[in-house]
Design an enzyme around this catalytic site. Structure first.
Site, PDB file in Angstrom:
ATOM      1  N   HIS A   1     -10.293  -4.022  11.411  1.00  0.00           N
ATOM      2  CA  HIS A   1     -11.100  -4.018  10.189  1.00  0.00           C
ATOM      3  C   HIS A   1     -12.379  -3.195  10.320  1.00  0.00           C
ATOM      4  CE1 HIS A   1      -8.418  -6.937   8.406  1.00  0.00           C
ATOM      5  NE2 HIS A   1      -9.142  -6.997   7.323  1.00  0.00           N
TER       6      HIS A   1
ATOM      7  N   GLU B   1       0.805  -1.219   0.000  1.00  0.00           N
ATOM      8  CA  GLU B   1       0.000   0.000   0.000  1.00  0.00           C
ATOM      9  C   GLU B   1       0.837   1.267   0.000  1.00  0.00           C
ATOM     10  OE1 GLU B   1      -0.547  -2.635   1.927  1.00  0.00           O
ATOM     11  OE2 GLU B   1      -2.606  -3.280   1.591  1.00  0.00           O
TER      12      GLU B   1
HETATM   13  C1  TPP Z   1      -2.281  -4.244   4.743  1.00  0.00           C
HETATM   14  C2  TPP Z   1      -3.444  -5.013   4.271  1.00  0.00           C
HETATM   15  N1  TPP Z   1      -3.838  -4.902   3.000  1.00  0.00           N
HETATM   16  C3  TPP Z   1      -4.880  -5.603   2.544  1.00  0.00           C
HETATM   17  C4  TPP Z   1      -5.560  -6.447   3.369  1.00  0.00           C
HETATM   18  C5  TPP Z   1      -6.746  -7.260   2.861  1.00  0.00           C
HETATM   19  N2  TPP Z   1      -6.373  -8.660   2.827  1.00  0.00           N
HETATM   20  C6  TPP Z   1      -6.654  -9.496   3.830  1.00  0.00           C
HETATM   21  S1  TPP Z   1      -5.990 -11.003   3.619  1.00  0.00           S
HETATM   22  C7  TPP Z   1      -5.355 -10.573   2.130  1.00  0.00           C
HETATM   23  C8  TPP Z   1      -4.618 -11.561   1.316  1.00  0.00           C
HETATM   24  C9  TPP Z   1      -3.435 -12.069   1.992  1.00  0.00           C
HETATM   25  O1  TPP Z   1      -2.822 -12.977   1.175  1.00  0.00           O
HETATM   26  P1  TPP Z   1      -1.650 -13.876   1.710  1.00  0.00           P
HETATM   27  O2  TPP Z   1      -0.687 -13.030   2.447  1.00  0.00           O
HETATM   28  O3  TPP Z   1      -1.148 -14.654   0.568  1.00  0.00           O
HETATM   29  O4  TPP Z   1      -2.349 -14.819   2.783  1.00  0.00           O
HETATM   30  P2  TPP Z   1      -3.465 -15.931   2.532  1.00  0.00           P
HETATM   31  O5  TPP Z   1      -4.785 -15.246   2.716  1.00  0.00           O
HETATM   32  O6  TPP Z   1      -3.292 -16.488   1.195  1.00  0.00           O
HETATM   33  O7  TPP Z   1      -3.238 -16.915   3.623  1.00  0.00           O
HETATM   34  C10 TPP Z   1      -5.648  -9.253   1.836  1.00  0.00           C
HETATM   35  C11 TPP Z   1      -5.240  -8.551   0.621  1.00  0.00           C
HETATM   36  C12 TPP Z   1      -5.132  -6.529   4.705  1.00  0.00           C
HETATM   37  N3  TPP Z   1      -5.765  -7.298   5.599  1.00  0.00           N
HETATM   38  N4  TPP Z   1      -4.068  -5.832   5.134  1.00  0.00           N
END
Ligand code: TPP
Ligand code: MG
Lengths: 346, 323
Positions: A150, A81
């Site tokens: 959140h 971000e």
């Molecule tokens: C800083 C931030 N940006 C966006 C989000 C929204 N978000 C929550 S989980 C996620 C995906 C995370 O992907 P990954 O790190 O691969 O973990 P996975 O869900 O696949 O276990 C996103 C974009 C967030 N929680 N925090």
């Protein structure tokens, strides 16, 4: 006026404005239409954000835009971000008009350096030579145990930073019109949308139109007390006014629509009429937007006040997860009505 | 390959089954809508948590993410505190304040989890720094996804941990998606482990659906950390079976190809490992069934206790903001 109407649910729209043949649109659809028209009319506009091109399309607000406008202009991004905010700021400095979308307001602190130190100050630091036409949309979450990371409504934080503008549309009409203004404004604009507003329906003209910054709306006219309410709280305030009607209390509800610039005149005019002020906000009271409105009353409306200002805000604690704690956490129409009754007793 | 002893093999299977059955229980009850918290299920990825945590002692730290259930259970966190937390009860591990995304169990080094992507990574480095400064024999593990590797803070954390030779292990679970965004839409280069090399760090990439492969890769990383040889980055290739959040599959919504999910389901880490256990005569079917029965009764007990527990009182809202 149909565009200032606050309608509590879809049925209310169908029974009022819908019957007059006015087109109703949900908040999410109004945002989608605004994006579509902005992308169509201005080749400098781009939309960037996590999930803007996925099957959900940021709760429908960017749905399928990438299919219409291509991934050169509407695209997903790495979960980076702060870096990407910097990219957007740089692109804005060099001729693009990015709309940067975050599914949650809680991710904005990740971008704080680029927003607070760069976007906000660039125009000033360059002596007005370089402006930053950047819009940062973000959604305020609530409920289902979304919890501390959140569900924050962080807009007040950004009103404290000179160089940023901050808007919080409550109605579908304003969602569309303020997004248009925000993109055309030429400055960094923080655009806050409460997730619970997304299904609300209201009158939205088909053609593109701009809602000017710094002009609040009277959501309900009244003579006994002024309720200034922001975003989702506008609806709670209107519901409170309906409750108060039964007690013979006539409340005026003002929605500032843009927090910075703030329509001070509208609030002070109302206060001149009512002499009593209640502010309803979606965040904690301490040093928040409600404090700014109270300060306005104290500084420029002192002689008008017949009673102390009352604020209906969230407790000064992080958002809890448990459903029972959520219930205790969020104030609503009844709390606003109670604050009004107390303001009238004083 | 290094030998994995019989006791460890059973322990790995058991840890994976605990994660799987725990989450299958969530799937079976979630429709009742009384578990009011967003759940990010780990089904399909259980071998990673098991293989890593098998090397961790009670006092070692882990920092985890929104997808934390498997990490916590495998590290030995108290299951009943987790279930009560899912139901927002006073007896929850975070007294109902955190929900699914914010478990904690300090007694076994589970120092909290974050729902801000990337947040767990520097926190784990901080845990390693504290252990080093306080001259404690502890390792600190960061669990995170491929999405978290997008964040600048990942690179910053690798560098600092390597610079100070901290006893940290970076465990990246590459399930190829961050919500609905495929890795290809986010990374210029697909190999996350290679980024560790840029900081001169021991890095490895391996099959995250193979419990013993995870175990062996983690043994090296954890041992290096304990011996003062510095941090390691492990990238485990794996796949989540459910949607990003919630108990349902998501391919029908167009989030990813059905065939892709099915091909990964054929590589189920638990079914694959059961076969090995049977083939090597570590356990027979009744032995495996006995573990399942034991875990199921632990789950049922945790569920009944949670559902019988009271909600926090409204005043509780104002407590714990500061110490
Ligand atoms: C800083 C931030 N940006 C966006 C989000 C929204 N978000 C929550 S989980 C996620 C995906 C995370 O992907 P990954 O790190 O691969 O973990 P996975 O869900 O696949 O276990 C996103 C974009 C967030 N929680 N925090
Ligand atoms: Mg992932």
């Amino acid at each position: 006026m149909p565009w200032t109407k606050v309608l509590i649910d879809k049925a209310e729209f169908e029974n009022t404005l819908g019957k007059q043949g006015l087109r109703g649109l949900s908040y999410r659809a109004a945002l989608l239409e605004a994006h579509t028209q902005l992308l169509e009319s201005d080749p400098a506009v781009i939309v960037i954000g996590e999930g803007v091109d996925d099957p959900g399309g940021v709760f429908g607000s960017t749905l399928d835009l990438h299919k219409k406008f291509g991934r050169e202009r509407v695209y997903d991004m790495p979960i980076a971000e702060n870096g990407l905010t910097g990219v957007a700021v740089g692109a804005a400095a060099c001729g693009l008009k990015p709309v940067f979308v975050h599914m949650r307001t809680d991710f904005l602190p990740m971008c704080m350096d680029q927003l607070a130190n760069h976007a906000a100050k660039w125009h000033y630091m360059t002596g007005g030579k370089v402006n930053i036409p950047l819009v940062v949309r973000s959604l305020i979450g609530r409920g289902w145990g979304s919890a501390a990371q959140h569900s924050q409504a962080l807009y007040s934080l950004f009103t404290h930073i000179p160089g940023l503008k901050v808007v919080a549309p409550a109605t579908p009409y304003d969602a569309k019109g303020l997004l248009v203004s925000a993109v055309r404004d030429g400055n960094p604009v923080m655009f806050f949308e409460h997730r619970w507003l997304y299904d609300f329906t209201g009158y939205v003209p088909r053609e593109s139109y701009a809602v000017p910054f710094g002009q609040g709306a009277v959501r309900r006219a009244g003579k006994d007390v002024t309720i200034v309410a922001v975003s989702l709280m506008v609806y709670e305030a209107v519901k409170a006014a309906r409750l108060l009607e039964k007690d013979g209390i006539d409340a005026e509800v003002i929605d500032p629509r843009t927090l910075k610039p703030l329509d001070e005149k509208l609030i002070l005019e109302s206060l001149a009429k009512t002499g009593r002020l209640v502010v309803a906000d979606n965040a904690a009271s301490f040093n928040g937007f409600s404090a700014e409105v109270a300060a306005l009353a104290a500084e420029k409306g002192f002689g008008l006040l017949k009673a102390p200002v009352r604020r209906v805000c969230l407790p000064d604690v992080p958002v809890p997860a448990s459903p029972e704690l959520e219930k205790a956490y969020y104030p609503g129409a009844e709390d606003i009505a109670q604050a009004v009754r107390l303001a009238l007793k004083a | 390959m290094l030998r994995v002893d019989k006791k460890t093999k059973i322990a790995l299977l058991r840890m994976m089954l605990r994660s799987r059955l725990f989450e299958e229980k969530i799937v079976s009850v979630y429709g009742k809508q009384d578990m009011k918290t967003p759940v990010h299920l780990y089904i399909g990825q259980e071998a990673v948590a098991a293989g890593v945590c098998a090397h961790l002692r009670r006092e070692d730290y882990i920092f985890s993410t929104h997808r934390n259930h498997g990490h916590y259970l495998s590290k030995g966190a108290d299951m009943s505190g987790m279930v009560a937390e899912l139901y927002g009860r006073r007896t929850g591990c975070a007294k109902g304040k955190g929900g699914s995304m914010h478990f904690v169990d300090v007694s076994c080094g589970c120092m909290g989890t974050t729902s801000i992507v990337g947040g767990s990574i520097p926190l784990a480095v901080g845990g390693a720094l504290a252990a080093k400064v306080r001259k404690e024999d502890r390792v600190s593990v960061a669990f995170f996804g491929d999405g978290a590797a997008d964040e600048g803070v990942f690179q910053e954390s690798l560098n600092f941990a390597a610079l100070h030779k901290l006893p940290a292990v970076f465990v990246c679970e590459n399930n190829y998606y961050a919500t609905n965004s495929h890795q290809d839409a986010r990374h210029a280069h697909g190999n996350i482990a290679k980024r560790g090399h840029a900081f001169g760090m021991h890095s490895e990439r391996c099959d995250g659906n193979n419990a013993e492969a995870v175990y062996i890769a983690s043994r090296k990383a954890v041992n290096r950390a304990r011996r003062g040889l510095g941090p390691s980055l492990l990238e485990f290739s794996t796949y989540r079976w459910k949607g990003h959040v919630g108990p349902d599959c998501d391919y029908m919504k167009g989030c990813r190809p059905k065939e892709e999910l099915e091909s990964w389901q054929k590589k189920c880490p638990i079914e694959a490992y059961k076969k090995i256990i049977l083939k090597e005569h570590i356990l027979d079917q009744s032995g495996i069934d006995a573990i399942c029965a034991e875990v199921s009764s632990e789950i049922e007990a945790a569920w009944s206790a949670a559902l019988a527990a009271p909600y926090p009182a409204a005043e509780e809202l104002y407590k714990d903001v500061y110490r």
